[in-house]
Design an enzyme around this catalytic site. Structure first.
Site, mmCIF file in Angstrom:
data_model
loop_
_atom_site.group_PDB
_atom_site.id
_atom_site.type_symbol
_atom_site.label_atom_id
_atom_site.label_comp_id
_atom_site.label_asym_id
_atom_site.label_seq_id
_atom_site.Cartn_x
_atom_site.Cartn_y
_atom_site.Cartn_z
ATOM 1 N N LEU A 219 0.837 -1.198 0.000
ATOM 2 C CA LEU A 219 0.000 0.000 0.000
ATOM 3 C C LEU A 219 0.876 1.253 0.000
ATOM 4 O O LEU A 219 0.564 2.250 -0.663
ATOM 5 C CB LEU A 219 -0.877 -0.029 1.253
ATOM 6 C CG LEU A 219 -2.167 0.735 1.184
ATOM 7 C CD1 LEU A 219 -3.004 0.276 0.013
ATOM 8 C CD2 LEU A 219 -2.933 0.531 2.485
ATOM 9 N N THR B 171 12.468 3.465 19.151
ATOM 10 C CA THR B 171 13.144 3.558 17.851
ATOM 11 C C THR B 171 14.162 2.434 17.638
ATOM 12 O O THR B 171 14.682 2.270 16.553
ATOM 13 C CB THR B 171 13.892 4.904 17.719
ATOM 14 O OG1 THR B 171 14.932 4.944 18.701
ATOM 15 C CG2 THR B 171 12.957 6.093 17.908
ATOM 16 N N GLN C 291 16.376 1.116 14.345
ATOM 17 C CA GLN C 291 17.839 1.246 14.248
ATOM 18 C C GLN C 291 18.477 -0.090 13.864
ATOM 19 O O GLN C 291 19.346 -0.159 13.003
ATOM 20 C CB GLN C 291 18.416 1.699 15.590
ATOM 21 C CG GLN C 291 17.998 3.095 16.017
ATOM 22 C CD GLN C 291 18.571 3.433 17.389
ATOM 23 O OE1 GLN C 291 19.722 3.104 17.687
ATOM 24 N NE2 GLN C 291 17.782 4.064 18.225
ATOM 25 N N CYS D 34 -17.551 -16.307 -10.391
ATOM 26 C CA CYS D 34 -16.790 -17.516 -10.712
ATOM 27 C C CYS D 34 -17.441 -18.739 -10.057
ATOM 28 O O CYS D 34 -18.485 -19.201 -10.495
ATOM 29 C CB CYS D 34 -15.324 -17.327 -10.340
ATOM 30 S SG CYS D 34 -14.234 -18.380 -11.300
ATOM 31 N N PHE D 35 -16.854 -19.234 -8.957
ATOM 32 C CA PHE D 35 -17.449 -20.370 -8.254
ATOM 33 C C PHE D 35 -18.881 -20.025 -7.835
ATOM 34 O O PHE D 35 -19.770 -20.872 -7.851
ATOM 35 C CB PHE D 35 -16.594 -20.656 -7.020
ATOM 36 C CG PHE D 35 -16.749 -22.040 -6.455
ATOM 37 C CD1 PHE D 35 -16.562 -23.145 -7.249
ATOM 38 C CD2 PHE D 35 -17.041 -22.229 -5.113
ATOM 39 C CE1 PHE D 35 -16.679 -24.418 -6.721
ATOM 40 C CE2 PHE D 35 -17.150 -23.497 -4.573
ATOM 41 C CZ PHE D 35 -16.970 -24.593 -5.381
ATOM 42 N N HIS E 69 -13.820 -12.476 -12.979
ATOM 43 C CA HIS E 69 -13.631 -11.750 -11.711
ATOM 44 C C HIS E 69 -13.670 -10.236 -11.952
ATOM 45 O O HIS E 69 -12.606 -9.608 -12.100
ATOM 46 C CB HIS E 69 -12.287 -12.141 -11.082
ATOM 47 C CG HIS E 69 -12.272 -13.538 -10.564
ATOM 48 N ND1 HIS E 69 -12.664 -13.855 -9.287
ATOM 49 C CD2 HIS E 69 -11.946 -14.698 -11.153
ATOM 50 C CE1 HIS E 69 -12.572 -15.163 -9.107
ATOM 51 N NE2 HIS E 69 -12.132 -15.700 -10.223
ATOM 52 N N GLU F 105 -14.087 -7.940 -9.920
ATOM 53 C CA GLU F 105 -13.465 -7.176 -8.820
ATOM 54 C C GLU F 105 -12.014 -6.810 -9.126
ATOM 55 O O GLU F 105 -11.486 -5.851 -8.571
ATOM 56 C CB GLU F 105 -13.565 -7.959 -7.495
ATOM 57 C CG GLU F 105 -12.675 -9.190 -7.352
ATOM 58 C CD GLU F 105 -13.285 -10.468 -7.930
ATOM 59 O OE1 GLU F 105 -14.164 -10.375 -8.809
ATOM 60 O OE2 GLU F 105 -12.846 -11.563 -7.514
HETATM 61 N N1 GLN Z 1 -13.126 -23.768 -8.543
HETATM 62 C C1 GLN Z 1 -13.763 -23.201 -9.682
HETATM 63 C C2 GLN Z 1 -13.011 -23.491 -10.973
HETATM 64 O O1 GLN Z 1 -11.851 -23.817 -10.954
HETATM 65 C C3 GLN Z 1 -13.947 -21.711 -9.524
HETATM 66 C C4 GLN Z 1 -12.666 -20.936 -9.457
HETATM 67 C C5 GLN Z 1 -12.840 -19.550 -8.906
HETATM 68 O O2 GLN Z 1 -13.850 -19.247 -8.272
HETATM 69 N N2 GLN Z 1 -11.874 -18.706 -9.116
HETATM 70 O O3 GLN Z 1 -13.575 -23.368 -12.026
#
Ligand code: GLN
Length: 549
Positions: free
Chosen positions: A26, A194, A198, A387-388, A521, A523
Site C-alpha cells: 500500500l 526507535t 535502528q 466464478c465459483f 472476476h 473485482e
Molecule cells: N473452482 C472453480 C473453478 O476452478 C472456480 C474458481 C474460482 O472461483 N476462481 O472453475
C-alpha cells in the site's frame, strides 16, 4: 525488451524491516500515486522471495488473494493495490518470485548458456533478478520495486544484493532506497521505541544498502526530537524520516504521505524541482464521499475464507468502489458458508440488502453457498455470483427448479450430473489451449483477459452499456452448455458467451430484480476512480432493496 540503462527511468526500491504486514504494498502504491499526481509516469513491481513459482497454488488462507493480470499472470495481491491506486495495468514483467528466477537460471544451465561456469547465487541468481528489474521499461519516469518479506530473511538476501548492484550500476542519482519500519508505542513507558528501526537499518547496511528514506509505521505522530534521533542513528536526513501513521482508510494514505512531505523529498533526492505540490484532488474527493455518505448499505459475502479477509482483498475494495459511485457506505457482513449450513439462512441473511457469493475452490462449505443463493433468489434480494459463485448459482437452479437433484460439478468428483465440468480445450487469441485431467495444477487454469459477447436486451448489456466486454478469468471448470435449454426453462439465461459461443460467461434471471452470475472476476478491474459497472449497479440495487427492509 528495452535495456533500461539507456533510458532515464529512476528506480525506487522499497524494503521492509522489523515485522511483516506493515503495508509495504500500500505504501508503494500510495507513493506511485502521489508521483502521478505530480505528473510523472510510474510503474510498480513486486519481487517475492518465496520459492513458489507463483502464488497460484497457495492457500488463500495463508497467502491471501491471488491477483490475476490481463496477460494471465497469477501474482501477489500487492499488484492489486498497485493497479487500483495507479490505474496502470500490471503485467507479467511486474511480478517475480525466487521459484521463477531459479527456474530461469536452471533452464539456462540445462541449455548450456553459461558456458561451463559453476552456477552460483552471485552472480547468476542476482543477475537474473537484475535483468527482471531492468527489463521492459520504456518511457516511465519512476519504476518502484517492492521487495517482499522482511530484511534479514534468508530468502531475501539475493534480492538485497541485486538491488544494491542495480543502484551501483545506475548511480545513486537514478536509484533510491526506502525502508518501511515499525515504531512501537510501549504504553507502560509512554514512549515510542526507535531501537527496532535502528537495528533494522543496521541489518540493511550489512548488505551494503544505506536507505535514503525511512517510512515509519506508527500509531501516533512521531515527535520531531524522535525523528532527529532516528535520522542521526540511521544516517538519514531528518526530513526523510516520514511518519506513516495508522490511517482510518487506505484512501487517506496518499494524502497523509504527501502532507508528510514524502513526494517532495523523493523529488529532492533525484534533483527534480519539487516546488509545485502534487494535485491530490481525486483522493480528497474520495475521502469527502467516504466522510459524507448519504447512507449505509449492508451486503453479505458468503464464502469459506472469511477468517482471512486478505483472501477477498479486491472484492472488498470493489464493493467499496461501488459504494463510492453511489455515495453510500458499504458495510460488508462476512458470512462463513459453513455457519449457514449449521444455523440456516435466516439468522445470517435477514438483515442484509444483497448477497454475494465469491470465487472459491473445493466442496467444503458449498451447501451453505447454495442455501444463500436460494435465499436471495426466493426473497428477490440482489445477488451477484462470481466464478465459483456463478457455478453454484447454476447448480442451485438445476437442483431446485429443474429437478436434477444430483446436479454438481466434476470438481468434487465424477459422482454427479456434470452441470459444471472440467474445461479441456478453449480458444485463446485464435489458438487452442489444451489441458489434461491429470496435468499440472500450477499456472494452467483459464487465466487472464478474455472477450465476452453480451446478449442484447440483457440486464448486463445495459449495465456495461456495451455488447462486447473483456474481463479477467481464473478457473478450471465451466458451466456445461449442454444444459442451456434446461437452465432457460428454469428461468436462468446465459446472457454472456465467449465470441465462439462455446463458453458461457454470464447468467441472469429475468424473474428477479437483480440476479447475475459471472464466470470472470470483475473485482480485479475495479478502481476507486473507475468503479466497475457491475459493482456500481449491484450496490444501487442493494440500496433500492434496503429501502424495502
Ligand atoms: N473452482 C472453480 C473453478 O476452478 C472456480 C474458481 C474460482 O472461483 N476462481 O472453475
Amino acid at each position: 525488451m528495452t535495456n533500461t540503462l539507456e533510458n532515464k527511468a529512476k528506480f525506487i526500491f522499497i524494503t521492509g524491516g522489523v515485522v511483516s504486514s506493515l503495508g509495504k504494498g500500500l505504501a508503494s502504491a500510495s507513493l506511485a500515486s502521489i508521483l502521478q499526481c505530480r505528473g510523472f509516469k510510474v510503474r510498480l513491481r513486486k519481487l517475492d522471495p518465496y520459492l513458489n513459482v507463483d502464488p497460484g497454488t497457495m492457500s488463500p488462507l495463508q497467502h491471501g488473494e491471488v491477483y490475476v493480470t490481463d496477460d494471465g499472470t497469477e501474482a501477489d495481491l500487492d499488484l492489486g493495490h498497485y493497479e487500483r491506486f495507479s490505474g496502470v495495468p500490471a503485467k507479467r514483467t511486474d511480478s517475480i518470485t525466487t521459484g521463477k528466477i531459479y527456474q530461469r537460471v536452471i533452464d539456462k544451465e540445462r541449455h548450456g548458456d553459461y558456458l561451463g561456469a559453476t552456477i552460483q547465487v552471485i552472480p547468476h541468481v542476482t543477475n537474473e533478478i537484475k535483468d527482471f528489474i531492468l527489463s521492459d521499461v520504456t518511457d516511465e519516469d519512476f519504476v518502484l520495486c517492492e521487495i517482499g518479506g522482511t530484511v534479514g530473511d534468508i530468502e531475501g538476501q539475493p534480492y538485497l544484493e541485486a538491488i544494491r548492484q542495480v543502484a551501483y550500476d545506475l548511480g545513486r542519482e537514478r536509484a533510491m532506497f526506502i525502508h518501511v519500519t515499525l515504531l512501537p508505542f510501549i504504553p507502560t513507558a509512554g514512549e515510542l521505541k526507535t531501537k527496532p528501526t535502528q537495528h533494522s537499518v543496521k541489518k540493511l547496511q550489512e548488505y551494503g544498502i544505506q536507505p535514503d528514506m525511512l517510512l515509519c509505521r506508527c500509531c501516533c505522530e512521531i515527535p520531531q526530537n524522535e525523528k532527529r534521533k532516528i535520522a542521526l542513528f540511521c544516517n538519514i536526513r531528518e526530513e526523510n524520516v516520514i511518519t506513516a501513521r495508522d490511517a482510518e482508510s487506505i484512501y487517506q494514505v496518499p494524502i497523509a504521505y504527501s502532507e508528510e512531505g514524502m513526494d517532495k523529498q523523493v523529488c529532492k533526492h533525484f534533483g527534480i524541482d519539487s516546488d509545485k505540490p502534487a494535485d491530490l484532488s481525486k483522493w480528497r474527493h474520495i475521502m469527502d464521499v467516504l466522510h459524507n455518505p448519504e447512507g449505509t448499505v449492508k451486503i453479505a459475502v458468503v464464502g469459506k475464507y472469511v477468517q482471512l479477509l486478505e483472501a477477498y482483498k479486491s472484492l472488498g475494495e470493489a464493493l467499496t468502489h461501488g459504494g463510492i459511485a453511489n455515495r453510500f457506505k458499504v458495510k460488508i457482513k462476512w458470512v462463513d458458508s459453513e455457519d449457514i449450513e449449521k444455523d440456516g439462512t435466516d439468522v445470517h441473511l435477514n438483515d442484509v440488502s444483497a448477497v454475494l457469493v465469491p470465487g472459491g475452490f473445493g466442496q467444503r462449505g458449498t451447501d451453505g453457498k447454495i442455501m444463500a443463493i436460494r435465499y436471495a433468489r426466493e426473497h428477490k434480494i440482489p445477488f451477484l455470483g462470481i466464478c465459483f459463485g456463478m457455478q453454484m448459482a447454476v447448480i442451485e437452479t438445476m437442483r431446485d427448479l429443474a429437478g436434477i437433484k444430483n446436479a454438481g460439478t466434476t470438481e468434487f468428483g465424477a459422482d454427479c450430473e456434470p452441470v459444471v465440468g472440467l474445461m479441456t480445450e478453449w480458444d485463446k487469441d485464435g489458438a487452442k489451449e489444451i489441458r489434461h485431467k491429470d496435468g499440472d495444477l500450477g499456472g494452467t487454469m483459464r487465466l487472464g483477459a478474455y472477450p465476452c459477447c453480451l446478449a442484447p436486451n440483457s440486464l448486463v448489456a445495459k449495465i456495461y452499456g456495451s455488447d462486447k466486454i473483456s474481463e479477467r478469468h481464473r478457473h478450471r471448470y465451466e458451466v456445461n452448455l449442454a444444459y442451456e435449454k434446461v437452465l432457460n426453462d428454469a428461468g436462468l439465461f446465459v446472457v454472456g458467451k465467449s465470441p465462439d459461443g462455446k463458453l458461457p460467461e454470464i447468467v441472469e434471471r429475468k424473474d428477479h430484480p437483480w440476479f447475475i452470475g459471472v464466470q470472470f472476476h470483475p473485482e480485479l478491474k475495479s478502481k476507486p476512480f473507475a468503479p466497475h459497472p457491475l459493482f456500481v449497479s449491484f450496490i444501487a440495487a442493494a440500496i433500492e432493496q434496503s429501502r424495502l427492509l
